[in-house]
Design a protein around this motif. Structure first.
Motif, PDB file in Angstrom:
ATOM      1  N   LEU A  80      61.184  48.889 -51.990  1.00  9.08           N
ATOM      2  CA  LEU A  80      61.832  50.063 -51.412  1.00  9.08           C
ATOM      3  C   LEU A  80      60.997  50.668 -50.292  1.00  9.08           C
ATOM      4  O   LEU A  80      61.549  51.173 -49.301  1.00  9.08           O
ATOM      5  CB  LEU A  80      62.116  51.107 -52.495  1.00  9.08           C
ATOM      6  N   ARG A  81      59.676  50.614 -50.414  1.00  9.46           N
ATOM      7  CA  ARG A  81      58.805  51.100 -49.333  1.00  9.46           C
ATOM      8  C   ARG A  81      59.077  50.317 -48.051  1.00  9.46           C
ATOM      9  O   ARG A  81      59.199  50.883 -46.964  1.00  9.46           O
ATOM     10  CB  ARG A  81      57.333  50.982 -49.713  1.00  9.46           C
ATOM     11  N   LEU A  82      59.163  48.997 -48.196  1.00  7.00           N
ATOM     12  CA  LEU A  82      59.427  48.139 -47.045  1.00  7.00           C
ATOM     13  C   LEU A  82      60.811  48.425 -46.447  1.00  7.00           C
ATOM     14  O   LEU A  82      60.960  48.566 -45.232  1.00  7.00           O
ATOM     15  CB  LEU A  82      59.326  46.670 -47.479  1.00  7.00           C
ATOM     16  N   LEU A  83      61.803  48.540 -47.289  1.00  3.38           N
ATOM     17  CA  LEU A  83      63.163  48.811 -46.835  1.00  3.38           C
ATOM     18  C   LEU A  83      63.278  50.204 -46.209  1.00  3.38           C
ATOM     19  O   LEU A  83      64.002  50.399 -45.233  1.00  3.38           O
ATOM     20  CB  LEU A  83      64.154  48.669 -47.996  1.00  3.38           C
ATOM     21  N   ARG A  84      62.537  51.153 -46.767  1.00  3.55           N
ATOM     22  CA  ARG A  84      62.544  52.512 -46.213  1.00  3.55           C
ATOM     23  C   ARG A  84      61.868  52.528 -44.839  1.00  3.55           C
ATOM     24  O   ARG A  84      62.367  53.157 -43.900  1.00  3.55           O
ATOM     25  CB  ARG A  84      61.856  53.478 -47.172  1.00  3.55           C
ATOM     26  N   ALA A  85      60.754  51.811 -44.710  1.00  2.00           N
ATOM     27  CA  ALA A  85      60.039  51.755 -43.432  1.00  2.00           C
ATOM     28  C   ALA A  85      60.909  51.115 -42.341  1.00  2.00           C
ATOM     29  O   ALA A  85      60.799  51.474 -41.166  1.00  2.00           O
ATOM     30  CB  ALA A  85      58.738  50.973 -43.593  1.00  2.00           C
ATOM     31  N   ALA A  86      61.786  50.205 -42.737  1.00  2.00           N
ATOM     32  CA  ALA A  86      62.680  49.548 -41.783  1.00  2.00           C
ATOM     33  C   ALA A  86      63.932  50.371 -41.508  1.00  2.00           C
ATOM     34  O   ALA A  86      64.763  49.990 -40.689  1.00  2.00           O
ATOM     35  CB  ALA A  86      63.064  48.169 -42.310  1.00  2.00           C
ATOM     36  N   GLY A  87      64.088  51.496 -42.200  1.00  3.41           N
ATOM     37  CA  GLY A  87      65.242  52.354 -41.990  1.00  3.41           C
ATOM     38  C   GLY A  87      66.512  51.868 -42.663  1.00  3.41           C
ATOM     39  O   GLY A  87      67.601  52.312 -42.336  1.00  3.41           O
ATOM     40  N   VAL A  88      66.364  50.983 -43.646  1.00  4.64           N
ATOM     41  CA  VAL A  88      67.525  50.425 -44.333  1.00  4.64           C
ATOM     42  C   VAL A  88      67.957  51.316 -45.494  1.00  4.64           C
ATOM     43  O   VAL A  88      69.146  51.473 -45.752  1.00  4.64           O
ATOM     44  CB  VAL A  88      67.236  48.985 -44.824  1.00  4.64           C
ATOM     45  N   VAL A  89      66.991  51.900 -46.191  1.00  6.71           N
ATOM     46  CA  VAL A  89      67.301  52.805 -47.296  1.00  6.71           C
ATOM     47  C   VAL A  89      66.572  54.125 -47.072  1.00  6.71           C
ATOM     48  O   VAL A  89      65.614  54.197 -46.299  1.00  6.71           O
ATOM     49  CB  VAL A  89      66.894  52.226 -48.681  1.00  6.71           C
ATOM     50  N   GLU A  90      67.027  55.132 -47.776  1.00  9.01           N
ATOM     51  CA  GLU A  90      66.290  56.398 -47.809  1.00  9.01           C
ATOM     52  C   GLU A  90      66.384  56.955 -49.216  1.00  9.01           C
ATOM     53  O   GLU A  90      67.316  56.658 -49.965  1.00  9.01           O
ATOM     54  CB  GLU A  90      66.800  57.401 -46.771  1.00  9.01           C
ATOM     55  N   GLY A  91      65.379  57.736 -49.554  1.00  7.92           N
ATOM     56  CA  GLY A  91      65.345  58.354 -50.868  1.00  7.92           C
ATOM     57  C   GLY A  91      65.628  59.831 -50.770  1.00  7.92           C
ATOM     58  O   GLY A  91      65.244  60.484 -49.798  1.00  7.92           O
ATOM     59  N   GLN A  92      66.281  60.334 -51.793  1.00  5.72           N
ATOM     60  CA  GLN A  92      66.532  61.775 -51.880  1.00  5.72           C
ATOM     61  C   GLN A  92      65.945  62.260 -53.193  1.00  5.72           C
ATOM     62  O   GLN A  92      66.309  61.787 -54.273  1.00  5.72           O
ATOM     63  CB  GLN A  92      68.022  62.085 -51.820  1.00  5.72           C
ATOM     64  N   LYS A  93      65.037  63.200 -53.074  1.00 10.03           N
ATOM     65  CA  LYS A  93      64.344  63.720 -54.246  1.00 10.03           C
ATOM     66  C   LYS A  93      65.177  64.809 -54.900  1.00 10.03           C
ATOM     67  O   LYS A  93      65.659  65.728 -54.247  1.00 10.03           O
ATOM     68  CB  LYS A  93      62.977  64.261 -53.839  1.00 10.03           C
TER      69      LYS A  93
END
Length: 119
Positions: A80-93
């Motif tokens: 998920l870190r990799l996917l988030r860095a690529a702008g593919v996913v984002e997390g919502q806290k």
């Protein structure tokens, strides 16, 4: 053969008009690199499984994704870190829980095709 770059203009072609069409189809080298990078993200079976799960179900937490995919929590977090860095996913806290979702429209479109093929 107007689209053939100068460094290749002296080479003999068989179907010159198709060479120009092929060059036009390839387009900008930066755009090709961007898509190649997207495909490399999807080429890993674990990352693809995570994305398919998120695409189908909507936002999920790391521990739930680990159960769904059979991966362990640290492996899911790393992917998920990799996917988030690529702008593919984002997390919502939400409190102490972070739920991830797919945000890249082009990747969502590709996942739609994958999901349709899965039956």
């Amino acid at each position: 053969m107007h689209l053939v770059p100068a460094d290749r203009a002296d080479r003999r072609t068989i179907d010159g008009h198709r060479v120009c069409e092929a060059i036009a189809a390839i387009g900008d080298a930066g755009r090709v690199r961007t898509w190649a990078d997207r495909f490399s993200l999807l080429a890993d079976a674990n990352r693809l499984a995570l994305l398919l799960a998120l695409h189908r179900t909507g936002p999920l937490a790391v521990s739930d994704l680990a159960i769904a995919t059979g991966m362990n929590d640290p492996a899911v977090s790393q992917a998920l870190r990799l996917l988030r860095a690529a702008g593919v996913v984002e997390g919502q806290k939400e409190g102490r829980v972070v739920r991830y979702r797919v945000v890249d429209r082009d990747v969502r479109s590709l996942l739609e095709h994958c999901a349709a093929d899965a039956g």
